[in-house]
Motif scaffolding. Structure first.
Motif, mmCIF file in Angstrom:
data_model
loop_
_atom_site.group_PDB
_atom_site.id
_atom_site.type_symbol
_atom_site.label_atom_id
_atom_site.label_comp_id
_atom_site.label_asym_id
_atom_site.label_seq_id
_atom_site.Cartn_x
_atom_site.Cartn_y
_atom_site.Cartn_z
ATOM 1 N N GLY A 284 40.365 16.139 51.898
ATOM 2 C CA GLY A 284 40.091 14.736 51.636
ATOM 3 C C GLY A 284 38.785 14.474 50.919
ATOM 4 O O GLY A 284 38.407 13.318 50.702
ATOM 5 N N THR A 285 38.082 15.554 50.560
ATOM 6 C CA THR A 285 36.852 15.390 49.775
ATOM 7 C C THR A 285 37.065 15.987 48.390
ATOM 8 O O THR A 285 38.019 16.730 48.165
ATOM 9 C CB THR A 285 35.650 16.096 50.435
ATOM 10 O OG1 THR A 285 35.720 17.507 50.176
ATOM 11 C CG2 THR A 285 35.625 15.860 51.932
ATOM 12 N N ARG A 286 36.149 15.694 47.491
ATOM 13 C CA ARG A 286 36.209 16.330 46.174
ATOM 14 C C ARG A 286 35.696 17.761 46.233
ATOM 15 O O ARG A 286 35.879 18.509 45.296
ATOM 16 C CB ARG A 286 35.414 15.505 45.158
ATOM 17 C CG ARG A 286 36.118 14.201 44.777
ATOM 18 C CD ARG A 286 35.200 13.322 43.953
ATOM 19 N NE ARG A 286 35.897 12.193 43.363
ATOM 20 C CZ ARG A 286 36.160 11.058 43.996
ATOM 21 N NH1 ARG A 286 35.801 10.931 45.271
ATOM 22 N NH2 ARG A 286 36.795 10.076 43.392
ATOM 23 N N GLY B 118 29.479 10.583 50.575
ATOM 24 C CA GLY B 118 29.369 10.708 52.021
ATOM 25 C C GLY B 118 30.229 11.775 52.659
ATOM 26 O O GLY B 118 29.739 12.617 53.425
ATOM 27 N N PHE B 119 31.537 11.754 52.391
ATOM 28 C CA PHE B 119 32.416 12.728 53.018
ATOM 29 C C PHE B 119 32.116 14.145 52.531
ATOM 30 O O PHE B 119 32.231 15.111 53.289
ATOM 31 C CB PHE B 119 33.875 12.377 52.769
ATOM 32 C CG PHE B 119 34.420 11.362 53.753
ATOM 33 C CD1 PHE B 119 34.001 11.354 55.075
ATOM 34 C CD2 PHE B 119 35.362 10.431 53.364
ATOM 35 C CE1 PHE B 119 34.489 10.435 55.990
ATOM 36 C CE2 PHE B 119 35.868 9.514 54.266
ATOM 37 C CZ PHE B 119 35.433 9.508 55.585
ATOM 38 N N GLU B 120 31.752 14.275 51.282
ATOM 39 C CA GLU B 120 31.359 15.584 50.772
ATOM 40 C C GLU B 120 30.077 16.066 51.459
ATOM 41 O O GLU B 120 29.912 17.251 51.751
ATOM 42 C CB GLU B 120 31.152 15.528 49.259
ATOM 43 C CG GLU B 120 32.433 15.390 48.444
ATOM 44 C CD GLU B 120 33.019 13.978 48.447
ATOM 45 O OE1 GLU B 120 34.173 13.823 48.020
ATOM 46 O OE2 GLU B 120 32.325 13.043 48.885
ATOM 47 N N TYR C 7 33.093 8.801 68.488
ATOM 48 C CA TYR C 7 31.986 8.414 67.616
ATOM 49 C C TYR C 7 31.128 9.630 67.313
ATOM 50 O O TYR C 7 30.510 10.224 68.205
ATOM 51 C CB TYR C 7 31.148 7.332 68.285
ATOM 52 C CG TYR C 7 29.808 7.084 67.616
ATOM 53 C CD1 TYR C 7 29.749 6.676 66.286
ATOM 54 C CD2 TYR C 7 28.614 7.269 68.315
ATOM 55 C CE1 TYR C 7 28.518 6.456 65.665
ATOM 56 C CE2 TYR C 7 27.386 7.042 67.711
ATOM 57 C CZ TYR C 7 27.340 6.641 66.385
ATOM 58 O OH TYR C 7 26.136 6.429 65.771
ATOM 59 N N ILE C 8 31.123 10.050 66.038
ATOM 60 C CA ILE C 8 30.246 11.124 65.576
ATOM 61 C C ILE C 8 29.637 10.666 64.252
ATOM 62 O O ILE C 8 30.337 10.579 63.243
ATOM 63 C CB ILE C 8 30.990 12.457 65.368
ATOM 64 C CG1 ILE C 8 31.820 12.828 66.602
ATOM 65 C CG2 ILE C 8 29.985 13.559 65.045
ATOM 66 C CD1 ILE C 8 32.614 14.110 66.432
ATOM 67 N N PRO C 9 28.367 10.363 64.223
ATOM 68 C CA PRO C 9 27.750 9.850 62.990
ATOM 69 C C PRO C 9 27.428 10.975 62.011
ATOM 70 O O PRO C 9 27.710 12.147 62.264
ATOM 71 C CB PRO C 9 26.463 9.197 63.499
ATOM 72 C CG PRO C 9 26.090 10.046 64.683
ATOM 73 C CD PRO C 9 27.403 10.444 65.324
ATOM 74 N N TYR C 10 26.845 10.616 60.895
ATOM 75 C CA TYR C 10 26.279 11.586 59.975
ATOM 76 C C TYR C 10 24.954 12.088 60.554
ATOM 77 O O TYR C 10 24.454 11.568 61.554
ATOM 78 C CB TYR C 10 26.022 10.954 58.610
ATOM 79 C CG TYR C 10 27.266 10.706 57.801
ATOM 80 C CD1 TYR C 10 27.696 11.627 56.859
ATOM 81 C CD2 TYR C 10 28.002 9.546 57.972
ATOM 82 C CE1 TYR C 10 28.836 11.406 56.105
ATOM 83 C CE2 TYR C 10 29.148 9.309 57.229
ATOM 84 C CZ TYR C 10 29.567 10.237 56.295
ATOM 85 O OH TYR C 10 30.694 10.017 55.569
ATOM 86 N N GLY C 11 24.389 13.071 59.893
ATOM 87 C CA GLY C 11 23.091 13.574 60.304
ATOM 88 C C GLY C 11 22.122 13.597 59.139
ATOM 89 O O GLY C 11 22.469 13.294 58.000
#
Length: 376
Positions: free
Chosen positions: A9-11, A19-21, A170-174
């Motif tokens: 689902g990422t490039r 973000g997802f990458e 819930y797991i955020p970015y870091g």
């Protein structure tokens, strides 16, 4: 047991996009370091063409987006899923649903499917009403066909619970704390505190026009640096609109993390205009880089920053901040409070551990369910 995990689902990784990458890069490498076998699907025209990245296996799939535009993302996701069906992944981590959930019936049946649900994509102003309706539909399909869910924002978690009665983890970015080496480099590389900074994709919902309108109407003698590609229609509109303000400097996209963090650290005030989506990685990076932050007033930003930022709703608020904010004791305390959040809430080690725990939990739940059904 060495689980085999795929990220779709990422490039692709390393991150050259968003973000997802960004999170796929950190989580994949982190899981490999913990002994997992991890595969990340990359666009065939990704700048990184090797089949391995720090122990992460890379599968390159055909991506016609460069030929046909955004619709090519659907073909790319289909190619990734068809390839994944040929392999025996224990867990598939889907990053978002925009162009993958329409292929929900093709999700590999033997793999546990975890969907990191995107922000409220259908709210994005860049999309027409038909596209927004489709995105609502895609969101429903993601809920229908995925088995488990991750939310990177408390606001998204509440939305999924209220809208679909879905429980998500819930797991955020870091983000990484600003190091002494980076601090020394930043001091040498970038003029100190004589500019405002904005870093974002050139999209209406990021309030770029609002921010620059406020600055344009201000009496400030500082520069305003804008980081982000201006190749889009909106980007060209923005650069044209503010072409006569010599204080505003459009510097294009920059994926050199050391340069970006130096710019954030040395800015007088960092403007974060994102109004749609979950926990934004560029916001966390700014917090970790010890930037003083002015953020758009919305639940996503406030759930992260709380009272440790200035907030704006419109261009007049921006102008007031530009002309009145001073970097004194209270502002320094805001910066330290945000650093504390990065250290204890949004650090990558914690995020990777939470991904690992949730992946194991989902895999074991599914395996126990299969065993129970077999015994019946």
């Amino acid at each position: 047991m060495k689980l085999k995990v795929a990220i779709i689902g990422t490039r692709g990784i390393p991150n050259y996009y968003g973000g997802f990458e960004h999170i796929a890069e950190y989580v994949s490498a982190g899981l490999v370091n913990k002994g997992y076998s991890v595969t990340v699907y990359n666009s065939h025209n990704h700048p990184y063409q090797a089949d391995d990245w720090h122990g992460v296996k890379i599968v390159h799939c055909f991506d016609p987006e460069y030929l046909v535009g955004s619709s090519g993302q659907f073909v790319y996701d289909l190619c990734c899923l068809l390839d994944a069906r040929k392999r025996d992944f224990d867990v598939i981590l889907l990053m978002g649903y925009t162009s993958s959930s329409v292929w929900g019936r093709l999700y590999p049946k033997k793999s546990v499917t975890i969907n990191n649900m995107d922000g409220l994509e259908w709210k994005r102003a860049k999309y027409s009403m038909p596209v927004q309706r489709f995105l609502r539909y895609a969101e429903k399909l993601a809920v229908k066909y995925s088995q488990y869910f991750i939310s990177d924002s408390l606001v998204i978690r509440s939305y999924l619970k209220d809208k679909y009665n879905v429980d998500s983890r819930y797991i955020p970015y870091g983000a990484d704390l600003f190091s002494d080496v980076e601090r020394k480099s930043a001091t040498n590389a970038v003029p100190d505190k004589d500019y405002f900074l904005l870093m974002a994709r050139m999209e209406p919902e990021n309030n770029i026009e609002v921010i620059l309108d406020g600055f344009n109407n201000s009496t400030s003698d500082k520069k305003f640096k804008v980081l982000g590609s201006t190749d889009s229609r909106f980007g060209k509109f923005i650069t044209h609109k503010f072409r006569n303000d010599e204080r505003i400097q459009f510097e294009g996209a920059n994926f050199d993390n050391s340069v970006v963090r130096a710019l954030q650290n040395n800015s007088y005030l960092y403007f974060h205009g994102h109004s749609v989506g979950g926990t934004n990685p560029s916001l966390l990076e700014a917090m970790a880089s010890e930037a003083l932050i002015a953020a758009h007033n919305n639940p996503f930003n406030k759930s992260v920053l709380n009272s440790d930022a200035f907030y704006f709703d419109d261009s007049s608020d921006v102008r007031r901040l530009v002309e009145t904010v001073r970097r004194e004791d209270n502002e320094r305390k805001m910066i330290q409070n945000n650093l504390h959040k990065i250290q204890f809430l949004f650090n990558w080690e914690k995020v990777i551990n939470e991904y690992e725990n949730f992946i194991l939990e989902c895999y074991n739940n599914q395996r126990n369910e299969v065993i129970a059904n077999h015994r019946r």
